[in-house]
Design a protein around this motif. Structure first.
Motif, mmCIF file in Angstrom:
data_model
loop_
_atom_site.group_PDB
_atom_site.id
_atom_site.type_symbol
_atom_site.label_atom_id
_atom_site.label_comp_id
_atom_site.label_asym_id
_atom_site.label_seq_id
_atom_site.Cartn_x
_atom_site.Cartn_y
_atom_site.Cartn_z
ATOM 1 N N PRO A 156 0.811 -1.271 0.130
ATOM 2 C CA PRO A 156 -0.122 0.110 0.051
ATOM 3 C C PRO A 156 0.964 1.251 0.045
ATOM 4 C CG PRO A 156 -0.975 -1.587 1.592
ATOM 5 C CD PRO A 156 0.457 -2.275 1.092
ATOM 6 N N GLY A 157 0.606 2.260 -0.875
ATOM 7 C CA GLY A 157 1.232 3.291 -1.161
ATOM 8 C C GLY A 157 2.585 3.318 -1.965
ATOM 9 N N THR A 158 2.724 2.260 -2.466
ATOM 10 C CA THR A 158 3.872 2.211 -3.242
ATOM 11 C C THR A 158 3.640 1.488 -4.759
ATOM 12 O OG1 THR A 158 5.427 1.333 -1.241
ATOM 13 C CG2 THR A 158 6.251 0.940 -3.469
ATOM 14 N N PRO A 159 3.450 2.411 -5.738
ATOM 15 C CA PRO A 159 3.147 1.961 -7.010
ATOM 16 C C PRO A 159 4.160 1.013 -7.625
ATOM 17 C CG PRO A 159 3.098 4.498 -6.998
ATOM 18 C CD PRO A 159 3.593 4.041 -5.663
ATOM 19 N N LEU A 160 3.358 -0.148 -8.240
ATOM 20 C CA LEU A 160 4.422 -1.135 -8.757
ATOM 21 C C LEU A 160 5.222 -0.726 -9.987
ATOM 22 C CD1 LEU A 160 1.536 -3.766 -8.366
ATOM 23 C CD2 LEU A 160 3.972 -4.066 -7.168
ATOM 24 N N ARG A 161 6.413 -0.731 -10.030
ATOM 25 C CA ARG A 161 7.228 -0.760 -11.126
ATOM 26 C C ARG A 161 7.403 -2.139 -11.956
ATOM 27 N NH1 ARG A 161 12.155 2.992 -9.769
ATOM 28 N NH2 ARG A 161 12.372 3.265 -12.025
#
Length: 317
Positions: free
Chosen positions: A132-137
């Motif tokens: 949560p809160g960390t966009p997936l690269r």
């Protein structure tokens, strides 16, 4: 004229992709599917009425590689876009189309049209749970939570390791006209339309966060990926870049539908929602590699979805 073959051209993503490519003035779209006539086929000159047989009538989940390679050599496409895929069904069917089909297509392209660019549609389901809160690269570990994601990941690995001029567009949660009832937005739209006045619509838990992207924006990304000078990165995320609480999506769709009843949540929702509570894409690599960013809002996508939803019976989603 560029010749572009779209596999799965009658599907939820394949149809808008084919239409978007057909709107290009220098493109001839070749239609691929499992055979049978297709209503309202579009060609390079725009819409055409009547019925048309696919240019390539095959099921990539079962067609022999040599047969597919010979067919591709005869069609001579400059690019192949693989929109064919299964999102639900028995594991054997998911593996046949999503994994075996992608691998067979890579082998056939290499044998029949080795200079063609291959654009494969992947899925955010390949990533599995996000933080949560960390966009997936694109460099994030792939840990699919179910058979669907695992089979799509197998297809991505086949494409990435093929040695072809190829790219996988890892599509997050597409929304728009034609959304299937196997997905929550399509089921909600049908339920809102069918519900009697004052009747509730019942759902599973809507507490997950998803990255919803308009199918028209996905089609734009495909058109750019077909035309972009290569080489391209092996995988590009295609999403909105924003997490949306599924409960909020349901409320916005209810407003568009004019639904004034209650949305009653019960249970845990889908198996994937329980396993993957939060996901959102980092879309910066697609912006730099393709010059692509989404231009439609979620409300645009939901409006298109609802307006295209035919009345149906039943309100349980």
């Amino acid at each position: 004229m560029r010749r572009i073959l779209v596999l799965g051209a009658r599907g939820y993503l394949g149809a808008p992709v084919a239409a978007r490519l057909a709107a290009e003035p220098d493109v001839t779209v070749l239609y691929g599917g499992r055979g049978g006539p297709r209503e309202g086929a579009r060609g390079a000159q725009g819409a055409r009425g009547g019925r048309r047989m696919p240019d390539l009538g095959v099921d990539i989940g079962s067609v022999p590689v040599d047969v597919l390679a010979a067919a591709l050599a005869g069609l001579r496409p400059d690019a192949v876009v693989n929109c064919a895929g299964l999102a639900s069904g028995p594991a054997s069917a998911l593996a046949a189309v999503n994994a075996r089909g992608a691998a067979a297509l890579c082998e056939a392209v290499a044998a029949g049209v080795p200079a063609a660019r291959l654009v494969q549609l992947g899925s955010a389901g390949e990533y599995g749970p996000g933080v949560p809160g960390t966009p997936l690269r694109e460099s994030a570990p792939a840990r699919p939570a179910g058979v669907y994601g695992a089979t799509k990941l197998a297809g991505t690995l086949a494409v990435a390791g093929s040695g072809l001029d190829a790219v996988v567009l890892r599509v997050f949660n597409p929304v728009g006209a034609g959304a299937p009832l196997s997905g929550l937005p399509g089921r909600l739209a049908a339920a809102f339309r069918a519900a009697p006045p004052g009747a509730p619509v019942r759902t599973g838990d809507l507490g997950a966060y998803r990255d919803f992207v308009d199918v028209a924006d996905v089609a734009d990304a495909v058109a750019l990926a077909v035309a972009a000078p290569g080489p391209l990165p092996p995988v590009l995320n295609i999403g909105s870049g924003e997490p949306t609480l599924v409960r909020d999506l349901a409320g916005r769709l209810a407003g568009i539908a004019g639904f004034t009843g209650r949305i009653e949540e019960s249970g845990t929702g889908s198996e994937r929602s329980a396993a993957v509570s939060w996901t959102a894409a980092d879309i910066s690599l697609a912006a730099s590699a393709l010059g692509w960013r989404p231009t439609r809002t979620l409300d645009d996508a939901l409006r298109s979805l609802y307006e295209a939803t035919a009345p149906t019976a039943g309100a349980r989603v």
